[in-house]
Design a protein around this motif. Structure first.
Motif, PDB file in Angstrom:
ATOM      1  N   ARG A 240      42.873  23.295  60.004  1.00 34.01           N
ATOM      2  CA  ARG A 240      41.903  23.115  61.088  1.00 34.01           C
ATOM      3  C   ARG A 240      40.670  22.354  60.589  1.00 34.01           C
ATOM      4  O   ARG A 240      40.149  21.471  61.279  1.00 34.01           O
ATOM      5  N   LEU A 243      41.503  18.655  60.305  1.00 33.52           N
ATOM      6  CA  LEU A 243      41.556  18.026  61.630  1.00 33.52           C
ATOM      7  C   LEU A 243      40.141  17.790  62.152  1.00 33.52           C
ATOM      8  O   LEU A 243      39.837  16.728  62.711  1.00 33.52           O
ATOM      9  N   ARG A 244      39.270  18.763  61.944  1.00 35.15           N
ATOM     10  CA  ARG A 244      37.869  18.625  62.376  1.00 35.15           C
ATOM     11  C   ARG A 244      37.184  17.490  61.598  1.00 35.15           C
ATOM     12  O   ARG A 244      36.444  16.683  62.182  1.00 35.15           O
ATOM     13  N   ASP A 250      36.922  19.521  67.950  1.00 36.28           N
ATOM     14  CA  ASP A 250      36.327  20.691  68.591  1.00 36.28           C
ATOM     15  C   ASP A 250      34.805  20.572  68.685  1.00 36.28           C
ATOM     16  O   ASP A 250      34.117  21.574  68.897  1.00 36.28           O
ATOM     17  N   GLU A 279      45.430  20.822  68.031  1.00 39.09           N
ATOM     18  CA  GLU A 279      45.505  21.632  66.824  1.00 39.09           C
ATOM     19  C   GLU A 279      46.806  22.427  66.753  1.00 39.09           C
ATOM     20  O   GLU A 279      47.457  22.481  65.696  1.00 39.09           O
ATOM     21  N   GLN A 283      49.545  22.262  63.796  1.00 36.16           N
ATOM     22  CA  GLN A 283      49.941  23.452  63.040  1.00 36.16           C
ATOM     23  C   GLN A 283      51.462  23.583  63.032  1.00 36.16           C
ATOM     24  O   GLN A 283      52.069  23.868  61.985  1.00 36.16           O
TER      25      GLN A 283
END
Length: 482
Positions: A240, A243-244, A250, A279, A283
């Motif tokens: 996560r 990805l951020r 987000d 996300e 995953q």
């Protein structure tokens, strides 16, 4: 809580049941490596029902001889029929999760409220294995019958990946007289494993092209079809964060850098994955792919993106020149297909319910399933309904109750419903549950290939024919081991 009085089969009914079970085992042997259900286990033990069923039902839990935990519920006003539930996922734990089937009972308590007994397996282990999950689902049905007697009618229900499992149950065990009378598939992953995850394959490679952090250049490198290298310690929180870092997915748009916004725009445009579920798909294409490849297929690659042209980015030429390419190992693709693809050879009524804006199992899975049954000449057994809902994990209780009633009426009376008649009957259930009826009876999903980029040869359905299934079943070790 007191134990429900068990409905034992009398001697003259029990003997044919044993013979039928033996015959079923013999028939299952023709399916190659399909696990043979084993009903021997300790008796279900009385358990506390979920809060929303206290005082309405008697609940039971147990563990079968394969190690699968299960949950059962029998309503105080039982209508005599049974719903056998197949859960989604797949979960990735090493062993059976005793809470999974109990949690699902609370989630689908509406079916018990409608008077149906309910039974579900947590499956004998986590990880991928559609035939294994189907066998464990069939086993919990047998356990229920041995404990409470044969129901008047039995329906198999599955949601998400559980829709794939329930569809496999219908094909593998549904032809046996008296086993299942119908199937309810909700927001199902009905494209099967060999094609149903292609958009996640595309996400995995497109994401890495833009982000270069999964893996990072300084980390051990591995082919992206692995999802994640077997020895990696990367966690879901760690993924996560990556990805951020790359997309700011987000964050508010004003808080993203220009590069983050461009990366996000390109990934979403090329893969056509909704931003709100980006996300979860990443995953899956990381940790579930690792499970499929490393734990279930011995490190062999079942995925391909050869011949796929990616479009929609700010520079498609550079993307297609630089994205990682690979071809599937034919034996790995065969084994994944044998385990999870559907032949369409169903002999019982099947009703599906799918949210049009499902962000996880895209509604085009329904087009793949209809084409699969059409290819098998069995689409007369299928009615598909669609709603204007926008979630994957749950639909309206009013619609679940209505769908089950429509399927039951179809089986009982032989009158096939239509999407319009199913939509019209929902209002009566909504007066009780008040969760809304959102049907769109005029909706028809676009072809699967309109949403998920097809691989060469991937336009014809079914993805696995019944003849292929029979031929592959004769190969020693075919499929995914339970």
């Amino acid at each position: 809580m007191p134990v429900l009085g068990r409905r034992r089969l009398s001697a003259h009914r029990y003997r044919p049941a044993v013979l039928a079970a033996g015959l079923a085992v013999a028939l299952l042997g023709t399916l190659g490596n399909a696990p043979v259900p084993q009903a021997q286990t300790t008796q279900p033990a009385a358990a506390t029902c979920p809060p929303n069923l206290v005082g309405k039902a008697k609940c039971y839990t147990g563990q079968d001889s394969n190690g699968a935990h299960y949950t059962m519920a029998v309503p105080a006003r039982w209508n005599g029929s049974l719903v056998v539930h197949a859960h989604g996922g797949p979960d990735l734990g090493d062993s059976s999760d005793p809470s999974r089937s109990t949690d699902d009972l609370e989630r689908w308590a509406v079916m018990v409220d409608e008077g149906y007994a309910w039974a579900a397996s947590s499956y004998r282990r986590g990880g991928y294995g559609t035939r294994m999950a189907a066998a464990d689902t069939e086993n919990v049905r047998r356990l229920f019958v041995s404990e409470f007697g044969k129901p008047k009618r039995t329906y198999v229900h599955g949601q998400s990946w559980g829709g794939n499992v329930a569809a496999k149950v219908a094909e593998t065990y549904g032809a046996r007289p008296g086993a299942y009378d119908g199937a309810l598939l909700t927001n199902g992953v009905l494209g099967g494993g060999s094609r149903g995850y292609d958009y996640r394959v595309d996400l995995r490679v497109v994401y890495q092209y833009y982000c270069r952090n999964h893996p990072r250049p300084a980390e051990p490198q591995y082919p992206l079809w692995q999802g994640l290298r077997a020895g990696s310690t990367l966690t879901s929180n760690g993924l996560r964060a990556r990805l951020r870092e790359c997309t700011g997915y987000d964050s508010a748009p004003g808080d993203r850098t220009a590069l983050q916004q461009r990366n996000l725009d390109d990934v979403l445009a090329v893969t056509r994955i909704p931003e709100r579920s980006l996300e979860s798909h990443l995953q899956f294409s990381t940790f579930t792919f690792r499970d499929i490849v490393s734990s279930r297929l011995g490190g062999r690659n079942p995925f391909s993106n050869q011949g796929v042209r990616y479009t929609g980015s700010h520079d498609d030429k550079a993307l297609n020149a630089g994205v990682e390419r690979f071809s599937a190992d034919p034996t790995a693709r065969r084994d994944l297909s044998y385990d999870s693809d559907l032949t369409g050879k169903v002999s019982i009524p099947v009703l599906t319910l799918h949210a049009i804006d499902d962000p996880t199992a895209f509604v085009e899975h329904e087009a793949a399933y209809r084409a699969t049954l059409q290819g098998a000449g069995r689409d007369g057994n299928l009615v598909q309904t669609f709603t204007k809902e926008t979630e994957h994990s749950a639909l309206s209780d009013s619609e679940y109750a209505n769908s089950l009633a429509a399927l039951n009426a179809w089986v009982r009376d032989g009158h096939k419903p239509t999407p319009r008649s199913v939509a019209a009957s929902c209002e009566a259930f909504d007066r009780r549950y008040g969760s809304g009826c959102f049907y769109d009876p005029a909706f028809h999903p676009a072809p699967y290939a309109s949403r998920i980029l097809p691989r060469p040869g991937g336009l014809a359905w079914p993805a696995m024919t019944a003849a292929q299934e029979r031929a592959w079943s004769r190969i020693d070790g075919v499929g995914i081991a339970p």
